[in-house]
Write a protein that holds these residues in place. Structure first.
Motif, short mmCIF file in Angstrom:
data_model
loop_
_atom_site.label_atom_id
_atom_site.label_comp_id
_atom_site.label_asym_id
_atom_site.label_seq_id
_atom_site.Cartn_x
_atom_site.Cartn_y
_atom_site.Cartn_z
N SER A 90 5.78 3.25 10.25
CA SER A 90 4.79 3.91 9.20
C SER A 90 5.22 3.77 7.18
O SER A 90 6.79 4.49 7.40
CB SER A 90 3.91 4.82 9.25
OG SER A 90 2.49 5.39 8.68
N GLY A 91 5.23 3.51 6.56
CA GLY A 91 5.55 3.67 5.05
C GLY A 91 6.86 3.06 4.94
O GLY A 91 7.93 3.53 4.21
N THR A 95 2.88 -3.56 3.50
CA THR A 95 1.48 -2.84 3.19
C THR A 95 2.60 -3.82 0.71
O THR A 95 1.39 -4.58 0.60
CB THR A 95 0.21 -2.32 2.75
OG1 THR A 95 0.59 -1.76 4.21
CG2 THR A 95 -1.07 -2.41 1.44
N THR A 96 3.11 -2.62 1.49
CA THR A 96 3.37 -3.43 -0.44
C THR A 96 4.16 -4.94 -0.81
O THR A 96 3.72 -5.34 -1.53
CB THR A 96 4.95 -2.66 -0.52
OG1 THR A 96 4.45 -0.70 -0.14
CG2 THR A 96 5.92 -2.63 -2.11
N1 LIG Z 1 5.70 6.49 -6.52
C1 LIG Z 1 5.99 6.49 -5.19
N2 LIG Z 1 7.39 7.21 -5.21
C2 LIG Z 1 8.00 7.26 -3.94
N3 LIG Z 1 7.77 6.72 -3.15
C3 LIG Z 1 6.88 5.95 -2.77
C4 LIG Z 1 6.24 5.75 -4.30
N4 LIG Z 1 4.94 4.59 -3.80
C5 LIG Z 1 4.65 4.90 -2.48
N5 LIG Z 1 6.13 4.97 -1.62
C6 LIG Z 1 6.25 4.62 -0.68
O1 LIG Z 1 7.09 3.58 -0.15
C7 LIG Z 1 6.32 3.37 1.39
C8 LIG Z 1 5.70 2.22 1.65
O2 LIG Z 1 4.20 2.08 1.48
P1 LIG Z 1 3.20 0.91 2.59
O3 LIG Z 1 2.07 1.48 2.72
O4 LIG Z 1 4.23 -0.17 1.78
O5 LIG Z 1 3.55 1.20 4.07
P2 LIG Z 1 3.64 0.48 4.99
O6 LIG Z 1 4.51 -0.22 5.87
O7 LIG Z 1 2.24 -0.10 5.03
O8 LIG Z 1 3.10 1.66 6.23
P3 LIG Z 1 1.22 2.15 7.00
O9 LIG Z 1 2.44 1.25 8.14
O10 LIG Z 1 1.17 3.48 6.85
O11 LIG Z 1 0.13 1.44 5.80
C9 LIG Z 1 5.30 5.05 1.58
O12 LIG Z 1 6.47 5.07 2.43
C10 LIG Z 1 5.28 5.12 0.17
O13 LIG Z 1 4.91 7.19 0.71
#
Ligand SMILES: Nc1ncnc2c1ncn2[C@@H]1O[C@H](COP(=O)(O)OP(=O)(O)OP(=O)(O)O)[C@@H](O)[C@H]1O
Length: 676
Positions: A90-91, A95-96
């Motif tokens: 997670s995180g 998704t990014t």
């Molecule tokens: N402005 C910011 N500053 C620091 N960290 C950030 C910022 N914006 C987003 N993040 C972090 O970037 C990470 C990427 O998030 P993302 O939604 O892409 O992860 P993910 O792998 O899709 O997670 P999940 O499986 O929970 O959906 C997250 O940990 C989020 O907290």
């Protein structure tokens, strides 16, 4: 950055830079014409997506002045006809990455190189020609499943395509996505899930419809963000089998997925494993992934154990002539049987291993291990990049990649479609009509019965009553504007999704909303103003009385839209709108005459639209009966209206409409409450 033909930094706000990557050649795959799974839709040939050293960073929300790198140097590719799983803790940035590929990012900076079919796509291309399935339910609850698909088809497919063809495409999709049984079920919303068919639809068929919406324009590329989240393992597997079928048709597919079952995971071709925004594995799913983990990640005992089980299962399978790895694993003896049953989920082992490593702070060493690995050399983007270097893009694809127009259909077609599907349902929906008619009906009946027949009585003690009733008449539309706020605030997620999908422009959306509201307002203001004017026996012209009411209400509507577009949520909008309207009451000239307002507040009186609405009504009523009122002054003199012209006041009132509508358009376009 190695490729000097590319800009080093791509500003996402400004959209993807259209400059073509000269050295990147197209990679483009046509589906085989003999492929019999392709009979469903006119599925378009997929595009190869190439990522080279792709990084993405935003202003850190934890450390002021710092940049947070959510993706760091990701190099990989997505191929037509293949389904790639984006996995990681997670995180980790799944998704990014998906948002970035689909051009959905609204903040932040992207570095590195990203190409579709060898060219840098415009942001408009990504909106129009890629499908994106989000986790959220952003649908129109009043429409049926079939109507929702038709609505999207009419906005997302070329206007010139005959309606019958669009219908046919929708029917094919309904069948293919197993939605035929519920095609006439109203989608409903979380509040109306009590109706059994709607409830069943939400539990079982919603993911298929979300996929159907993304597929309606036959996209070359399909992105799915957690398409199986919240589904039981059977339904999740069925959904992914449908997606697999699309890949077989040649579509390029990438999906983020958390913890797929072994069967679901086996449907994917490749895995991109991310930890803290870094790629730690990119390659085939299954055995090669386990072999890589066991060899390259020092502490991956689970992967080694699983690999051993795979080996034993294969040995046993060969010895017994068994027909499958899982069945063979079941034959492993003793304690290992139970372990095998659990451990045979490769996806789980991989994700758990990297999650544990991440928690120990080993993310960077995993990424370094992948970077140095032999797999990186054969599986990285370089080989396919070179393989593709001699081909060129078909004209149609090149044209699509370079598109600059936000939508497939022109604005007037979008306007018509929004009215056809949304307004027609709203006009039959008591929950939509009620707040728009109820308050005006109630207040007009109160004014009618309270002031019945006193409008022609010019006795000094009656004048206060008449001017007060006119003040209430002018005031009501401003206060009643609150009922128009939810139309914008509660629909925001849907609006953002549909805009991101390139369904319409902001102007089209606002215009459709205004047509919908103004048409209804026209009808109700004509009716209510008629019985109030003649019942109260007001003086002057009914047309002016009605026109002021109608324009006043229209100003209230666009004011509500402006406040709604500026407010992050309903709570703020509910506080802001009445708060603003109350300030207008003091400066409209009735509670305090305009002449008595201190000089330093005169400016506010001049930009108070209620002053012009009430002023026009007063002029209409009293210009031919300007009788003595108080302090030796006539009524118009007393309220500072002597010499004013009612038509000029109506004109000023209309100017407010233009200003608020323009501001609402700008706010809807530029104020983003959902940052991605
Ligand atoms: N402005 C910011 N500053 C620091 N960290 C950030 C910022 N914006 C987003 N993040 C972090 O970037 C990470 C990427 O998030 P993302 O939604 O892409 O992860 P993910 O792998 O899709 O997670 P999940 O499986 O929970 O959906 C997250 O940990 C989020 O907290």
């Amino acid at each position: 950055m190695s490729d000097t033909s590319m800009p080093d930094v791509v500003d996402v706000e400004a959209g993807m830079v259209a400059k073509s990557s000269v050295s990147d050649a197209a990679f483009f795959k046509r589906r085989s014409s003999s492929d019999n799974t392709s009979s469903a839709n006119n599925v378009q040939a997929g595009l190869c997506i190439l990522m080279k050293d792709l990084s993405y960073h935003v202003a850190s929300n934890s450390q002021r002045g710092e940049r947070a790198y959510l993706l760091k140097g990701v190099s990989a590719y997505l191929e037509p006809g293949q389904m790639t799983a984006l996995m990681g803790p997670s995180g980790s940035g799944k998704t990014t990455l998906l948002d970035l590929l689909a051009g959905r990012k609204t903040v932040g900076k992207t570095e590195g190189h990203l190409s579709f079919g060898g060219s840098q796509p415009t942001k408009q291309f990504l909106r129009r020609y890629t499908g994106y399935v989000e986790q959220f339910d952003t649908l129109l609850g009043d429409l049926t499943v079939r109507e929702m698909l038709m609505y999207t088809a009419e906005l997302k497919r070329p206007m010139e395509e005959p309606l019958a063809d669009k219908r046919r495409e929708v029917e094919v999709l309904l069948q293919r996505l197993a939605l035929s049984n519920c095609s006439d079920v109203k989608i409903g919303d979380p509040m109306s899930k009590g109706i059994s068919a709607v409830q069943r639809f939400h539990f079982v068929s919603l993911p298929y419809l979300l996929i159907g919406i993304a597929l309606i324009s036959n996209p070359r590329v399909l992105f799915l963000d957690e398409p199986t989240s919240g589904l039981d393992s059977y339904t999740a597997n069925e959904v992914m089998k449908v997606v697999r079928g699309l890949a077989a048709d040649g579509t390029t597919i990438a999906a983020t997925i958390h913890s797929p079952t072994a069967a679901t995971f086996a449907l994917f071709d490749r895995v991109m494993l991310l930890v803290r925004g870094q790629l730690v594995y990119f390659g085939p799913q299954g055995l090669p992934a386990l072999q890589f983990a066991a060899a390259e990640w020092p502490s991956s005992t689970a992967a080694s154990e699983l690999l051993e089980l795979h080996r034993r299962a294969t040995v046993q399978q060969t010895a017994t002539g068994g027909d499958g790895g899982v069945a063979a694993a079941g034959r492993v003896k003793g304690r290992e049987v139970a372990v095998a049953a659990l451990a045979f989920n490769d996806a789980e082992v991989l994700v758990e291993t990297v999650t544990e490593a991440d928690q120990r702070g080993d993310a960077a060493s995993l990424a370094a291990a992948y970077d140095k690995s032999a797999l990186r050399k054969v599986s990285g983007p370089a080989p396919i990049h070179q393989a593709a270097s001699s081909s060129s893009l078909p004209d149609q694809v090149a044209k699509e990649l370079a598109t600059r127009s936000e939508t497939v259909t022109p604005w007037f077609w979008g306007l018509w479609t929004l009215i056809k599907y949304r307004t027609s349902h709203n006009y039959c929906n008591p929950a939509w009509l009620g707040p728009r008619i109820g308050d005006k009906l109630l207040i007009s009946l109160i004014i009618l019965t309270l002031y019945l027949g006193v409008g022609d009585n010019m006795a000094p003690d009656n004048l206060v009553n008449v001017q007060s009733s006119l003040f209430m008449w002018a005031l009501l539309p401003a206060f009643g504007a609150a009922s128009y706020v939810p139309a914008i605030v509660l629909e925001r997620r849907l609006f953002v999704r549909e805009r991101s999908d390139g369904l319409y422009r902001v102007f089209t959306y606002l215009a459709a909303k205004l047509v919908e509201e103004l048409l209804l307002s026209l009808i109700i203001t004509l009716a209510f103003s008629a019985y109030v004017f003649y019942g109260v026996q007001l003086q002057g012209s009914w047309v002016v009385f009605w026109l002021v009411y109608f324009v006043d209400l229209s100003v209230g509507i666009v004011l509500a839209y402006l406040v709604a577009a500026l407010s992050p949520n309903m709570d703020v909008a509910n506080a802001a709108l009445p708060g603003f309207v109350v300030t207008l009451l003091f400066f409209a000239g009735q509670l305090m005459t305009v002449d008595s307002i201190p000089d330093w507040w005169q400016w506010y009186s001049r930009i108070d639209f209620l002053r012009y609405a009430w002023g026009a009504l007063m002029l209409n009523q009293f210009e031919d009966h300007n009788v003595e009122f108080a302090g030796g002054k006539t009524i118009l003199e007393y309220y500072g209206l002597l010499g004013a012209d009612k038509w000029t006041y109506v004109g000023y009132l209309s100017l407010f409409w233009i200003v608020f509508a323009t501001l609402a358009l700008l706010a809807l376009t530029f104020v983003r409450h959902q940052k991605r």
